[in-house]
Design a protein around this motif. Structure first.
Motif, PDB file in Angstrom:
ATOM      1  N   GLU A  32      -3.442  -2.026  -2.390  1.00 19.93           N
ATOM      2  CA  GLU A  32      -4.398  -1.630  -3.429  1.00 19.93           C
ATOM      3  C   GLU A  32      -5.270  -2.804  -3.845  1.00 19.93           C
ATOM      4  OE1 GLU A  32      -1.781   0.250  -6.386  1.00 19.93           O
ATOM      5  OE2 GLU A  32      -3.033   2.033  -6.104  1.00 19.93           O
ATOM      6  N   ARG A  87     -10.165   5.256   1.069  1.00 18.67           N
ATOM      7  CA  ARG A  87     -10.841   4.698  -0.104  1.00 18.67           C
ATOM      8  C   ARG A  87     -11.837   3.609   0.290  1.00 18.67           C
ATOM      9  NH1 ARG A  87      -7.160   2.274  -4.548  1.00 18.67           N
ATOM     10  NH2 ARG A  87      -8.311   0.356  -4.632  1.00 18.67           N
ATOM     11  N   ASP A 114       2.728  -4.160   1.419  1.00 16.13           N
ATOM     12  CA  ASP A 114       3.214  -3.048   0.598  1.00 16.13           C
ATOM     13  C   ASP A 114       2.022  -2.376  -0.086  1.00 16.13           C
ATOM     14  OD1 ASP A 114       2.548  -4.528  -1.752  1.00 16.13           O
ATOM     15  OD2 ASP A 114       4.515  -5.478  -1.744  1.00 16.13           O
ATOM     16  N   PHE A 115       2.266  -1.239  -0.728  1.00  9.26           N
ATOM     17  CA  PHE A 115       1.183  -0.455  -1.313  1.00  9.26           C
ATOM     18  C   PHE A 115       0.436  -1.218  -2.412  1.00  9.26           C
ATOM     19  CE2 PHE A 115      -0.467   2.960  -4.153  1.00  9.26           C
ATOM     20  CZ  PHE A 115      -1.379   3.500  -3.258  1.00  9.26           C
ATOM     21  N   GLN A 149      -4.478   6.834   2.470  1.00 10.53           N
ATOM     22  CA  GLN A 149      -5.210   6.908   1.212  1.00 10.53           C
ATOM     23  C   GLN A 149      -6.055   5.646   1.003  1.00 10.53           C
ATOM     24  OE1 GLN A 149      -2.624   6.797  -2.180  1.00 10.53           O
ATOM     25  NE2 GLN A 149      -4.194   7.522  -3.594  1.00 10.53           N
ATOM     26  N   LEU A 150      -5.475   4.476   1.248  1.00  8.43           N
ATOM     27  CA  LEU A 150      -6.209   3.215   1.074  1.00  8.43           C
ATOM     28  C   LEU A 150      -7.359   3.095   2.068  1.00  8.43           C
ATOM     29  CD1 LEU A 150      -3.296   0.695   0.417  1.00  8.43           C
ATOM     30  CD2 LEU A 150      -4.922   1.614  -1.238  1.00  8.43           C
ATOM     31  N   MET A 163       4.844   0.260   3.254  1.00  4.38           N
ATOM     32  CA  MET A 163       3.917   1.241   2.741  1.00  4.38           C
ATOM     33  C   MET A 163       4.106   2.522   3.559  1.00  4.38           C
ATOM     34  SD  MET A 163      -0.318   0.987   2.500  1.00  4.38           S
ATOM     35  CE  MET A 163      -0.343  -0.542   3.349  1.00  4.38           C
ATOM     36  N   GLN A 164       4.086   3.610   2.889  1.00  4.63           N
ATOM     37  CA  GLN A 164       4.222   4.909   3.538  1.00  4.63           C
ATOM     38  C   GLN A 164       2.914   5.256   4.274  1.00  4.63           C
ATOM     39  OE1 GLN A 164       7.052   6.766   3.575  1.00  4.63           O
ATOM     40  NE2 GLN A 164       7.970   4.995   2.540  1.00  4.63           N
ATOM     41  N   TYR A 215       1.149   7.944   4.347  1.00  2.59           N
ATOM     42  CA  TYR A 215       0.170   8.641   3.503  1.00  2.59           C
ATOM     43  C   TYR A 215      -0.513   7.669   2.540  1.00  2.59           C
ATOM     44  CZ  TYR A 215       3.349   8.737  -0.538  1.00  2.59           C
ATOM     45  OH  TYR A 215       4.165   8.389  -1.600  1.00  2.59           O
ATOM     46  N   GLU A 216       0.206   6.622   2.091  1.00  2.00           N
ATOM     47  CA  GLU A 216      -0.391   5.613   1.222  1.00  2.00           C
ATOM     48  C   GLU A 216      -1.412   4.779   2.001  1.00  2.00           C
ATOM     49  OE1 GLU A 216       3.218   4.628  -1.900  1.00  2.00           O
ATOM     50  OE2 GLU A 216       3.333   3.758   0.126  1.00  2.00           O
ATOM     51  N   GLN A 217      -1.060   4.441   3.227  1.00  2.00           N
ATOM     52  CA  GLN A 217      -1.963   3.693   4.087  1.00  2.00           C
ATOM     53  C   GLN A 217      -3.246   4.505   4.323  1.00  2.00           C
ATOM     54  OE1 GLN A 217      -0.742   3.396   8.171  1.00  2.00           O
ATOM     55  NE2 GLN A 217      -1.972   1.553   8.535  1.00  2.00           N
ATOM     56  N   ASN A 225      -0.588  -1.911   8.613  1.00  2.00           N
ATOM     57  CA  ASN A 225       0.542  -1.584   7.736  1.00  2.00           C
ATOM     58  C   ASN A 225       1.486  -2.781   7.562  1.00  2.00           C
ATOM     59  OD1 ASN A 225       2.021  -0.061   5.984  1.00  2.00           O
ATOM     60  ND2 ASN A 225       2.734   1.415   7.503  1.00  2.00           N
TER      61      ASN A 225
END
Length: 146
Positions: free
Chosen positions: A87, A12, A82-83, A8-9, A1-2, A4-6, A79
């Protein structure tokens, strides 16, 4: 996972408004045990108050849900997933948070004992305040601490 994706999660699941419009999961596995979470929460909420006999069960459920939330959050924080998996975990965390909110809003059925407990706590705070204000707390510390 990138990264920025981490981020973001994590944003959230930690957002205060995350549970608005979220549904309580039908079923969830907590500590290896399958629980009909939605049914449990609605069964308890139907009563408006938590009967004395059910209070321990509700408190145990809240503790287990908090522990499960942390267990699901850790792979995102570390981390380790994966994204897409992140999610799914985030969605389940928000569902757990929604269930916890519903359970936290319940009032104990024994209003009188709750009122007595609140009164005792108020009296303890008042006595502590008076001791500090009158300087008795410092004097007793000096005598007892040496």
């Amino acid at each position: 996972m990138q990264p920025y994706e981490q981020k973001q999660l994590l944003e959230r699941v930690n957002r205060e408004s995350a549970t608005i419009g979220a549904a309580i999961p039908e079923q969830i596995t907590v500590q290896g045990e399958e629980i009909d979470l939605r049914e449990f929460v609605f069964e308890i909420k139907r009563r408006d108050t938590v009967p004395a006999g059910e209070r321990d069960r509700v408190e145990r459920a809240k503790r287990n849900l908090r522990r499960e939330r942390l267990d699901r959050l850790e792979p995102i924080e570390e981390n380790e997933v994966d994204f897409a998996t992140g999610e799914d975990l985030a969605a389940s965390i928000i569902g757990i948070d929604r269930a916890l909110e519903a359970l936290e809003q319940l009032e104990p059925a024994d209003i009188e004992s709750e009122a007595e407990r609140q009164e005792a706590m108020d009296q303890k705070r008042w006595m502590s305040f008076l001791k500090k204000a009158l300087g008795h707390e410092d004097a007793s510390r000096r005598r007892g601490g040496r």
